[in-house]
Design an enzyme around this catalytic site. Structure first.
Site, mmCIF file in Angstrom:
data_model
loop_
_atom_site.group_PDB
_atom_site.id
_atom_site.type_symbol
_atom_site.label_atom_id
_atom_site.label_comp_id
_atom_site.label_asym_id
_atom_site.label_seq_id
_atom_site.Cartn_x
_atom_site.Cartn_y
_atom_site.Cartn_z
ATOM 1 N N ASP A 92 0.859 -1.183 0.000
ATOM 2 C CA ASP A 92 0.000 0.000 0.000
ATOM 3 C C ASP A 92 0.898 1.238 0.000
ATOM 4 O OD1 ASP A 92 -1.748 -2.122 0.479
ATOM 5 O OD2 ASP A 92 -3.057 -0.916 1.761
ATOM 6 N N LYS A 157 -6.623 3.405 -3.262
ATOM 7 C CA LYS A 157 -7.089 3.310 -1.875
ATOM 8 C C LYS A 157 -7.388 4.702 -1.357
ATOM 9 C CE LYS A 157 -5.249 1.876 2.667
ATOM 10 N NZ LYS A 157 -4.123 1.200 3.348
ATOM 11 N N LYS A 186 -9.860 0.125 -2.748
ATOM 12 C CA LYS A 186 -9.805 -0.217 -1.327
ATOM 13 C C LYS A 186 -10.269 0.983 -0.515
ATOM 14 C CE LYS A 186 -6.722 -1.565 2.461
ATOM 15 N NZ LYS A 186 -5.328 -1.946 2.842
#
Length: 226
Positions: A92, A157, A186
């Site tokens: 991430d 995300k 996400k």
């Protein structure tokens, strides 16, 4: 949606700086018990999580350039190499928001590509680009998502969970429109109950990053009738 189906969409996260080895073990044991898709831990805990979950289906995610995204692209790429070598399957990456807002698209493209190039040397390794949507206009969110897609990322995300705001239905739907089915979305930041989780999934989220994962799935009964 059953409890198990919901768990398969959740990354059980522990990213607090004060987290201990014992808490990481508990996180991993909960992930095993409930069937969460992944655990998400800081780089220093990746090797431990990988040992605890060896042989399990639960994937190991970690964060790159966390939480501000202001480290150099080369440092982000090196950090990616280090966590992958320690057993991570998913990265991430925190986007450099200042470069984005300053219009330096080339810098954003270069740093995402640098991490993607490292990650995609290994099969089934996933890169998620954290946009920190609470700092961006809708136009900037859409633009950032499209840069992430063009750089080869696998997900966008919403948030680190350490910036302003968190996941919202509006932002998830906006990002889903921006990337379509090319990338996953996400949602992360402030997801604490089943109603919120369901609303975000309905808006287009394919993964949820949560620290309250056990409480959320426990709102559903265990049986197939859920």
């Amino acid at each position: 949606m059953t409890r198990r189906e919901l768990a398969h969409r959740i990354e059980h996260s522990l990213l607090r700086p004060e987290a201990t080895a014992a808490q990481v073990r508990t996180l991993c044991e909960e992930a095993r018990r409930y069937g969460f898709a992944a655990v998400c831990v800081p780089p220093v805990w990746v090797a431990r999580a990988a040992r605890i979950l060896a042989g399990e289906r639960t994937r190991i995610a970690s964060v790159i350039g966390f939480p501000h995204g202001t480290t150099l692209a080369a440092v982000k790429a090196f950090e990616a190499e280090q966590v992958l070598d320690r057993g991570a399957h998913e990265l991430d990456l925190v986007l450099h928001v200042g470069a984005l807002r300053g219009g330096d698209d080339a810098a954003i493209l270069d740093e995402v590509r640098a991490v993607v190039d490292v990650a995609h040397r290994q099969p089934r390794t996933v890169v998620k680009v954290i946009l920190e949507t609470g700092l961006l206009s809708d136009e900037e969110k859409t633009h950032a998502a499209r840069i992430a897609a063009s750089a080869g990322a696998d997900f966008v995300k919403t948030s680190t969970g350490f910036g302003p705001g968190g996941a919202s239905v509006h932002d998830v739907a906006l990002l889903h429109r921006a990337v379509g089915d090319r990338l996953g979305v996400k949602a992360a930041g402030g997801i604490r109950d089943l109603a919120t989780a369901r609303a975000l999934l309905a808006a287009g989220a394919t993964r949820l990053g949560c620290s309250a994962s056990v409480a959320i799935v426990s709102e559903l009964p265990e049986g197939p009738e859920a």
